[in-house]
Design a protein around this motif. Structure first.
Motif, PDB file in Angstrom:
ATOM      1  N   PHE A 117     -67.781 -34.036  55.155  1.00  9.35           N
ATOM      2  CA  PHE A 117     -67.320 -34.898  54.478  1.00  9.35           C
ATOM      3  C   PHE A 117     -67.850 -35.650  53.541  1.00  9.35           C
ATOM      4  CE2 PHE A 117     -64.846 -36.035  58.963  1.00  9.35           C
ATOM      5  CZ  PHE A 117     -63.801 -35.376  58.503  1.00  9.35           C
ATOM      6  N   ASN A 118     -69.209 -36.537  53.406  1.00  8.20           N
ATOM      7  CA  ASN A 118     -69.820 -36.550  51.983  1.00  8.20           C
ATOM      8  C   ASN A 118     -69.585 -35.172  51.121  1.00  8.20           C
ATOM      9  OD1 ASN A 118     -70.754 -38.384  54.418  1.00  8.20           O
ATOM     10  ND2 ASN A 118     -72.640 -37.646  54.390  1.00  8.20           N
ATOM     11  N   ILE A 119     -70.068 -33.717  51.338  1.00  9.19           N
ATOM     12  CA  ILE A 119     -69.105 -33.316  49.958  1.00  9.19           C
ATOM     13  C   ILE A 119     -67.968 -33.143  50.102  1.00  9.19           C
ATOM     14  CG2 ILE A 119     -70.207 -30.546  49.494  1.00  9.19           C
ATOM     15  CD1 ILE A 119     -72.062 -31.870  50.094  1.00  9.19           C
ATOM     16  N   LEU A 120     -67.272 -33.412  50.536  1.00  9.52           N
ATOM     17  CA  LEU A 120     -65.896 -33.609  50.652  1.00  9.52           C
ATOM     18  C   LEU A 120     -65.295 -34.480  49.937  1.00  9.52           C
ATOM     19  CD1 LEU A 120     -62.832 -31.871  51.055  1.00  9.52           C
ATOM     20  CD2 LEU A 120     -62.648 -33.920  52.467  1.00  9.52           C
ATOM     21  N   GLY A 121     -66.033 -36.002  49.999  1.00 10.79           N
ATOM     22  CA  GLY A 121     -66.299 -36.624  49.213  1.00 10.79           C
ATOM     23  C   GLY A 121     -66.341 -36.471  47.283  1.00 10.79           C
ATOM     24  N   VAL A 122     -68.007 -36.002  46.996  1.00  8.43           N
ATOM     25  CA  VAL A 122     -68.741 -35.627  46.516  1.00  8.43           C
ATOM     26  C   VAL A 122     -67.104 -34.554  45.079  1.00  8.43           C
ATOM     27  CG1 VAL A 122     -70.019 -34.200  44.971  1.00  8.43           C
ATOM     28  CG2 VAL A 122     -70.840 -36.262  46.992  1.00  8.43           C
ATOM     29  N   VAL A 123     -67.228 -33.995  46.140  1.00 11.21           N
ATOM     30  CA  VAL A 123     -65.795 -32.831  45.435  1.00 11.21           C
ATOM     31  C   VAL A 123     -64.993 -33.567  44.897  1.00 11.21           C
ATOM     32  CG1 VAL A 123     -64.376 -30.754  46.000  1.00 11.21           C
ATOM     33  CG2 VAL A 123     -66.781 -30.997  46.456  1.00 11.21           C
ATOM     34  N   PHE A 124     -64.060 -34.977  45.876  1.00  9.85           N
ATOM     35  CA  PHE A 124     -63.277 -35.125  45.652  1.00  9.85           C
ATOM     36  C   PHE A 124     -62.771 -36.278  44.527  1.00  9.85           C
ATOM     37  CE2 PHE A 124     -61.100 -39.150  46.654  1.00  9.85           C
ATOM     38  CZ  PHE A 124     -59.294 -38.497  46.356  1.00  9.85           C
ATOM     39  N   GLY A 125     -64.070 -36.945  44.308  1.00  5.29           N
ATOM     40  CA  GLY A 125     -64.972 -37.286  42.872  1.00  5.29           C
ATOM     41  C   GLY A 125     -64.651 -37.227  42.075  1.00  5.29           C
ATOM     42  N   SER A 126     -65.280 -35.613  41.424  1.00  6.36           N
ATOM     43  CA  SER A 126     -65.570 -35.147  40.549  1.00  6.36           C
ATOM     44  C   SER A 126     -64.765 -34.780  40.093  1.00  6.36           C
ATOM     45  CB  SER A 126     -66.716 -34.005  41.201  1.00  6.36           C
ATOM     46  OG  SER A 126     -67.643 -34.509  41.615  1.00  6.36           O
TER      47      SER A 126
END
Length: 245
Positions: free
Chosen positions: A21-30
């Motif tokens: 989920f942390n990686i998903l959040g970074v991808v989403f924000g980017s």
């Protein structure tokens, strides 16, 4: 090692569902926030240049097609530079695998994302008479892209009669492509509360609905939506006139 440091080297030390989920959040924000910021920041410039188009077109200096092509082409160098600078900072910081293929997919999806956000911003300007309406329309659509991108609500958790919005959402395609291209082949086991341990690949497919059979499709859909926004921008600029005499 602190939890923050652990998250940054996630690829090398993946143990929890929250790490995904942390990686998903970074991808989403980017993909979403940077893209939308790009969309909003160029709209005032396009508004001003549209006034110049009306004047020069009336004087017979150039056609609408030439203006549209030039307007879209001039954005490419900015997009390329933004993506390269962003990738040099963020890609190693997250801890994604340093392979040519995965770096290529990251750069490609970020570039496609910036391109359709840029063209979407230009299209809304061509469709509306002023900056306020263009910004309002952009924000309205952005809310839908945000909610149905697969981050706030995973695809498998979206109510079945709303799932079509996910598949019609360019932002969801970008999140899908970035996540699957980076983590879709990972076989490390992670702990999922209330369930047996499973591989990252199985978790992506079961919880987030990210399957390999749709990977090529979402890539092609990026190209389709970019072409669609470019075509609509040209049509709106050509046939809608908001000049005041």
């Amino acid at each position: 090692m602190s939890q923050f440091d652990h998250n940054l080297v996630f690829i090398c030390n993946r143990t929890q569902q929250q790490d995904v989920f942390n990686i998903l959040g970074v991808v989403f924000g980017s993909a979403l926030f940077l893209g939308f910021n790009n969309c909003i920041s160029l709209q005032p410039i396009v508004i001003m240049e549209r006034v110049v188009l009306y004047r020069e077109k009336a004087a017979g200096m150039y056609s609408t097609l030439a203006y549209a092509i030039a307007q879209m082409a001039i954005e490419l160098p900015y997009i390329i530079v933004q993506v390269l600078v962003f990738a040099m900072i963020v890609y190693p910081m997250i801890g994604f695998q340093m392979t040519t293929v995965k770096l290529f997919w990251f750069l490609l999806y970020m570039m496609l994302s910036f391109m359709y956000y840029t063209l979407y911003g230009m299209m809304t300007v061509a469709l509306t008479p002023n900056l306020e309406m263009a910004s309002g329309l952009s924000f309205l659509i952005y809310v839908f892209w945000n909610v149905f991108s697969g981050f706030i609500i995973g695809r498998e958790l979206i109510t079945i009669w709303w799932r079509w919005v996910y598949w019609a959402n360019p932002a969801a395609w970008t999140v899908y492509g970035l996540m699957f291209s980076q983590l879709g082949d990972r076989t490390e086991l992670i702990h999922v509360p209330g369930q047996p341990d499973q591989t990252v690949q199985e978790f992506l497919e079961g919880y987030l609905g990210l399957e390999g059979r749709y990977f090529n499709l979402v890539t092609y859909l990026h190209l389709v939506v970019i072409a669609l926004f470019a075509l609509l921008f040209f049509i709106f600029v050509k046939h809608l006139k908001f000049e005041r005499r």
